[in-house]
Design a protein around this motif. Structure first.
Motif, PDB file in Angstrom:
ATOM      1  N   LYS A 138       2.424   1.796  -3.495  1.00 14.82           N
ATOM      2  CA  LYS A 138       1.400   1.737  -4.363  1.00 14.82           C
ATOM      3  C   LYS A 138       0.892   3.541  -4.244  1.00 14.82           C
ATOM      4  O   LYS A 138       0.644   4.339  -5.060  1.00 14.82           O
ATOM      5  N   SER A 139       1.002   3.867  -3.007  1.00 11.41           N
ATOM      6  CA  SER A 139       0.427   5.200  -2.616  1.00 11.41           C
ATOM      7  C   SER A 139       1.533   6.184  -3.294  1.00 11.41           C
ATOM      8  O   SER A 139       1.231   7.120  -3.843  1.00 11.41           O
ATOM      9  N   GLU A 180       0.836  -1.145  -0.149  1.00 14.07           N
ATOM     10  CA  GLU A 180       0.210  -0.072   0.111  1.00 14.07           C
ATOM     11  C   GLU A 180       0.917   1.264   0.020  1.00 14.07           C
ATOM     12  O   GLU A 180       0.636   2.148  -0.556  1.00 14.07           O
ATOM     13  N   ARG A 225       3.191   1.278 -15.039  1.00 11.18           N
ATOM     14  CA  ARG A 225       4.338   1.951 -14.812  1.00 11.18           C
ATOM     15  C   ARG A 225       4.375   3.159 -15.820  1.00 11.18           C
ATOM     16  O   ARG A 225       3.849   3.003 -17.038  1.00 11.18           O
ATOM     17  N   ARG A 226       4.885   4.252 -15.424  1.00 10.87           N
ATOM     18  CA  ARG A 226       4.793   5.522 -16.060  1.00 10.87           C
ATOM     19  C   ARG A 226       6.062   5.209 -17.248  1.00 10.87           C
ATOM     20  O   ARG A 226       7.110   4.415 -16.829  1.00 10.87           O
ATOM     21  N   TYR A 242       3.905   5.891  -5.313  1.00  8.94           N
ATOM     22  CA  TYR A 242       4.210   5.790  -6.625  1.00  8.94           C
ATOM     23  C   TYR A 242       2.978   6.498  -7.214  1.00  8.94           C
ATOM     24  O   TYR A 242       3.100   7.460  -8.404  1.00  8.94           O
ATOM     25  N   GLY A 243       1.739   6.265  -6.842  1.00  8.90           N
ATOM     26  CA  GLY A 243       0.656   7.031  -7.438  1.00  8.90           C
ATOM     27  C   GLY A 243       0.705   8.719  -7.165  1.00  8.90           C
ATOM     28  O   GLY A 243       0.076   9.262  -7.975  1.00  8.90           O
ATOM     29  N   GLU A 244       1.316   9.037  -6.054  1.00  7.17           N
ATOM     30  CA  GLU A 244       1.503  10.468  -5.889  1.00  7.17           C
ATOM     31  C   GLU A 244       2.635  11.027  -6.861  1.00  7.17           C
ATOM     32  O   GLU A 244       2.968  12.320  -6.816  1.00  7.17           O
ATOM     33  N   VAL A 279       0.344  -2.675 -11.278  1.00 11.40           N
ATOM     34  CA  VAL A 279       0.356  -0.963 -11.290  1.00 11.40           C
ATOM     35  C   VAL A 279       0.926  -0.857 -12.762  1.00 11.40           C
ATOM     36  O   VAL A 279       1.922  -1.142 -13.096  1.00 11.40           O
ATOM     37  N   LEU A 337       5.650  -3.306  -7.731  1.00  6.73           N
ATOM     38  CA  LEU A 337       4.595  -2.892  -8.727  1.00  6.73           C
ATOM     39  C   LEU A 337       3.875  -3.713  -9.586  1.00  6.73           C
ATOM     40  O   LEU A 337       2.890  -3.720 -10.175  1.00  6.73           O
TER      41      LEU A 337
END
Length: 68
Positions: free
Chosen positions: A14-15, A11, A48-49, A17-19, A46, A41
C-alpha cells in the motif's frame, strides 16, 4: 498461501503503490509476482490508477512559476 500470511506485505504494498510506484515496481521491491500485488491491492480496496502515462501529481501554481 493463506491470507493471514499475505497480510505481512499489505502495508508495504500500500505504501509503495501510494508513493506512485507501478504494480511491477512494487512486486520487484517485495520479491513477489505482479498478480500477488494486484490481488493484495484488490483485497485492501485500494483504487488502482489508470494504465500508462504520467501519474505524478500536477504541479501547483507556486511550483509552476519557479520551474520557468
Amino acid at each position: 498461501m493463506s491470507r493471514k500470511r499475505d497480510e505481512q506485505y499489505d502495508e508495504r504494498i500500500k505504501s509503495l503503490y501510494g508513493e506512485g510506484k507501478s504494480i511491477r515496481q512494487v512486486a520487484d521491491a517485495i520479491g513477489k509476482s505482479y498478480g500477488f500485488v494486484q490481488m493484495a491491492l484488490e483485497a485492501m480496496n485500494v483504487t488502482r490508477r489508470k494504465r500508462g502515462g504520467n501519474h505524478r501529481k500536477p504541479a501547483t501554481a507556486a511550483t509552476a512559476d519557479t520551474a520557468k
